[in-house]
Design a protein around this motif. Structure first.
Motif, PDB file in Angstrom:
ATOM      1  N   PHE A  18       0.860  -1.184   0.000  1.00 47.35           N
ATOM      2  CA  PHE A  18       0.000   0.000   0.000  1.00 47.35           C
ATOM      3  C   PHE A  18       0.894   1.231   0.000  1.00 47.35           C
ATOM      4  O   PHE A  18       1.765   1.376   0.851  1.00 47.35           O
ATOM      5  CB  PHE A  18      -0.914  -0.026   1.233  1.00 47.35           C
ATOM      6  CG  PHE A  18      -1.722   1.219   1.444  1.00 47.35           C
ATOM      7  CD1 PHE A  18      -2.442   1.777   0.408  1.00 47.35           C
ATOM      8  CD2 PHE A  18      -1.766   1.824   2.686  1.00 47.35           C
ATOM      9  CE1 PHE A  18      -3.197   2.914   0.602  1.00 47.35           C
ATOM     10  CE2 PHE A  18      -2.516   2.963   2.897  1.00 47.35           C
ATOM     11  CZ  PHE A  18      -3.238   3.506   1.853  1.00 47.35           C
ATOM     12  N   CYS A  19       0.696   2.110  -0.964  1.00 52.84           N
ATOM     13  CA  CYS A  19       1.584   3.257  -1.129  1.00 52.84           C
ATOM     14  C   CYS A  19       1.146   4.386  -0.211  1.00 52.84           C
ATOM     15  O   CYS A  19       0.332   5.236  -0.581  1.00 52.84           O
ATOM     16  CB  CYS A  19       1.566   3.723  -2.588  1.00 52.84           C
ATOM     17  SG  CYS A  19       2.909   4.853  -2.963  1.00 52.84           S
ATOM     18  N   GLU A  20       1.631   4.388   1.002  1.00 53.10           N
ATOM     19  CA  GLU A  20       1.306   5.442   1.959  1.00 53.10           C
ATOM     20  C   GLU A  20       2.582   6.135   2.409  1.00 53.10           C
ATOM     21  O   GLU A  20       3.687   5.676   2.149  1.00 53.10           O
ATOM     22  CB  GLU A  20       0.520   4.870   3.142  1.00 53.10           C
ATOM     23  CG  GLU A  20       1.147   3.664   3.802  1.00 53.10           C
ATOM     24  CD  GLU A  20       1.929   4.045   5.029  1.00 53.10           C
ATOM     25  OE1 GLU A  20       1.658   5.118   5.581  1.00 53.10           O
ATOM     26  OE2 GLU A  20       2.804   3.281   5.426  1.00 53.10           O
ATOM     27  N   ILE A  21       2.421   7.243   3.086  1.00 49.09           N
ATOM     28  CA  ILE A  21       3.534   8.147   3.314  1.00 49.09           C
ATOM     29  C   ILE A  21       4.641   7.517   4.154  1.00 49.09           C
ATOM     30  O   ILE A  21       5.832   7.767   3.924  1.00 49.09           O
ATOM     31  CB  ILE A  21       3.017   9.459   3.958  1.00 49.09           C
ATOM     32  CG1 ILE A  21       4.115  10.532   3.894  1.00 49.09           C
ATOM     33  CG2 ILE A  21       2.524   9.222   5.373  1.00 49.09           C
ATOM     34  CD1 ILE A  21       3.617  11.920   4.186  1.00 49.09           C
ATOM     35  N   ARG A  22       4.293   6.669   5.105  1.00 52.79           N
ATOM     36  CA  ARG A  22       5.322   6.053   5.954  1.00 52.79           C
ATOM     37  C   ARG A  22       6.209   5.113   5.137  1.00 52.79           C
ATOM     38  O   ARG A  22       7.424   5.051   5.352  1.00 52.79           O
ATOM     39  CB  ARG A  22       4.671   5.296   7.109  1.00 52.79           C
ATOM     40  CG  ARG A  22       3.867   6.165   8.061  1.00 52.79           C
ATOM     41  CD  ARG A  22       4.725   7.204   8.741  1.00 52.79           C
ATOM     42  NE  ARG A  22       3.954   8.020   9.682  1.00 52.79           N
ATOM     43  CZ  ARG A  22       4.418   9.092  10.301  1.00 52.79           C
ATOM     44  NH1 ARG A  22       5.671   9.491  10.062  1.00 52.79           N
ATOM     45  NH2 ARG A  22       3.669   9.778  11.131  1.00 52.79           N
ATOM     46  N   ALA A  23       5.605   4.372   4.215  1.00 51.53           N
ATOM     47  CA  ALA A  23       6.390   3.459   3.380  1.00 51.53           C
ATOM     48  C   ALA A  23       7.338   4.232   2.476  1.00 51.53           C
ATOM     49  O   ALA A  23       8.490   3.830   2.262  1.00 51.53           O
ATOM     50  CB  ALA A  23       5.457   2.588   2.537  1.00 51.53           C
ATOM     51  N   LEU A  24       6.894   5.364   1.951  1.00 53.28           N
ATOM     52  CA  LEU A  24       7.739   6.173   1.080  1.00 53.28           C
ATOM     53  C   LEU A  24       8.874   6.832   1.864  1.00 53.28           C
ATOM     54  O   LEU A  24      10.004   6.921   1.397  1.00 53.28           O
ATOM     55  CB  LEU A  24       6.894   7.235   0.370  1.00 53.28           C
ATOM     56  CG  LEU A  24       5.877   6.701  -0.641  1.00 53.28           C
ATOM     57  CD1 LEU A  24       4.971   7.823  -1.119  1.00 53.28           C
ATOM     58  CD2 LEU A  24       6.586   6.055  -1.811  1.00 53.28           C
ATOM     59  N   GLN A  25       8.578   7.281   3.058  1.00 50.97           N
ATOM     60  CA  GLN A  25       9.615   7.886   3.892  1.00 50.97           C
ATOM     61  C   GLN A  25      10.688   6.872   4.255  1.00 50.97           C
ATOM     62  O   GLN A  25      11.874   7.201   4.339  1.00 50.97           O
ATOM     63  CB  GLN A  25       8.991   8.482   5.158  1.00 50.97           C
ATOM     64  CG  GLN A  25       8.162   9.737   4.908  1.00 50.97           C
ATOM     65  CD  GLN A  25       7.502  10.262   6.172  1.00 50.97           C
ATOM     66  OE1 GLN A  25       7.575   9.633   7.228  1.00 50.97           O
ATOM     67  NE2 GLN A  25       6.860  11.403   6.078  1.00 50.97           N
ATOM     68  N   ALA A  26      10.281   5.633   4.460  1.00 52.60           N
ATOM     69  CA  ALA A  26      11.225   4.597   4.886  1.00 52.60           C
ATOM     70  C   ALA A  26      12.260   4.278   3.811  1.00 52.60           C
ATOM     71  O   ALA A  26      13.400   3.914   4.135  1.00 52.60           O
ATOM     72  CB  ALA A  26      10.469   3.337   5.284  1.00 52.60           C
ATOM     73  N   ILE A  27      11.894   4.409   2.528  1.00 60.27           N
ATOM     74  CA  ILE A  27      12.832   4.063   1.460  1.00 60.27           C
ATOM     75  C   ILE A  27      13.484   5.291   0.825  1.00 60.27           C
ATOM     76  O   ILE A  27      14.269   5.156  -0.107  1.00 60.27           O
ATOM     77  CB  ILE A  27      12.123   3.245   0.357  1.00 60.27           C
ATOM     78  CG1 ILE A  27      11.045   4.089  -0.325  1.00 60.27           C
ATOM     79  CG2 ILE A  27      11.553   1.964   0.918  1.00 60.27           C
ATOM     80  CD1 ILE A  27      10.411   3.409  -1.522  1.00 60.27           C
ATOM     81  N   SER A  28      13.171   6.473   1.355  1.00 57.41           N
ATOM     82  CA  SER A  28      13.746   7.693   0.788  1.00 57.41           C
ATOM     83  C   SER A  28      15.227   7.801   1.142  1.00 57.41           C
ATOM     84  O   SER A  28      15.638   7.483   2.270  1.00 57.41           O
ATOM     85  CB  SER A  28      13.005   8.922   1.311  1.00 57.41           C
ATOM     86  OG  SER A  28      13.649  10.105   0.908  1.00 57.41           O
ATOM     87  N   SER A  29      16.022   8.259   0.174  1.00 58.63           N
ATOM     88  CA  SER A  29      17.455   8.455   0.420  1.00 58.63           C
ATOM     89  C   SER A  29      17.781   9.902   0.765  1.00 58.63           C
ATOM     90  O   SER A  29      18.946  10.253   0.923  1.00 58.63           O
ATOM     91  CB  SER A  29      18.254   8.034  -0.833  1.00 58.63           C
ATOM     92  OG  SER A  29      17.818   8.759  -1.972  1.00 58.63           O
ATOM     93  N   THR A  30      16.744  10.744   0.878  1.00 60.95           N
ATOM     94  CA  THR A  30      16.941  12.132   1.289  1.00 60.95           C
ATOM     95  C   THR A  30      16.169  12.390   2.579  1.00 60.95           C
ATOM     96  O   THR A  30      15.369  11.566   3.021  1.00 60.95           O
ATOM     97  CB  THR A  30      16.464  13.112   0.192  1.00 60.95           C
ATOM     98  OG1 THR A  30      15.114  12.774  -0.173  1.00 60.95           O
ATOM     99  CG2 THR A  30      17.345  13.018  -1.037  1.00 60.95           C
TER     100      THR A  30
END
Length: 204
Positions: free
Chosen positions: A142-154
């Motif tokens: 599920f594409c939610e903000i916590r998942a995106l933050q976890a894989i962000s390199s910035t």
């Protein structure tokens, strides 16, 4: 499927019955298509991710799902609007037609739409500034903000601050306004002098 069928039944009932063509049924009528869009943007991708061979969401699809999810999270404002409508109908019944006029309902829906789009646009803008190390997919069902933050390199500090502010402004604000509306309703019912009157009010 059940959610879509339920929403279809709500829309059909309100549309076909002239007695339901009142401001009180505008929020439920609005909530029905919102639930359909919300379900349609999440469940098919969830089933494809969990049952199919691919266990990740491609970046483009993830961004689309993220925008719709953020937009529809503001549906809680619609519940607050429904609470306000109930409060006006019960506590100010003689003025209800004036309070919830044909001008008020579109204005409330426009405000809801503005809040939803603004919330989604701000979160989307902050997400698009992140980089994900060349990854073309998000390893999450599920594409939610916590998942995106976890894989962000910035740095995701700005995103975290915005999430906190949105939770305070939207979630807490909606909860307080909803509780206030129903508190006024309960107080008004408790002021009814007869037990039978109170029983009828609570049953309604």
């Amino acid at each position: 499927m059940v959610a879509v069928l339920g929403s279809y039944l709500i829309v059909s009932a309100v549309s076909l019955s002239a007695a339901l063509h009142t401001p009180m049924y505008v929020p439920p009528l609005t909530l029905a298509p919102v639930d359909v869009v919300h379900t349609s943007s999440i469940v098919p991708r969830l089933l494809g991710t969990t049952l199919g061979p691919r266990k990740a969401i491609i970046y483009g699809g993830c961004m689309s799902q993220f925008f719709f999810t953020c937009s529809l999270e503001s549906e809680m404002v619609l519940f607050t609007t429904m609470a306000y409508d109930h409060c006006a109908a019960i506590c100010f019944s003689l003025l209800y037609a004036t309070i919830m006029s044909r001008q008020t309902c579109p204005a409330l829906l426009a405000a809801l739409f503005l809040i939803a789009v603004t919330n989604a646009s701000v979160h989307m803008g902050l997400i698009l500034r992140l980089t994900f190390g060349g990854m073309g997919a998000v390893d999450h069902f599920f594409c939610e903000i916590r998942a995106l933050q976890a894989i962000s390199s910035t740095s995701v500090q700005a995103n975290e601050v915005m999430v906190f502010m949105a939770d305070i402004a939207l979630s807490m604000g909606e909860l307080l306004l909803t509780c206030l509306s129903y508190s006024v309703i309960v107080a008004a019912i408790l002021h009814i002098p007869t037990t039978e009157g109170k029983r009828k009010a609570f049953s309604n």
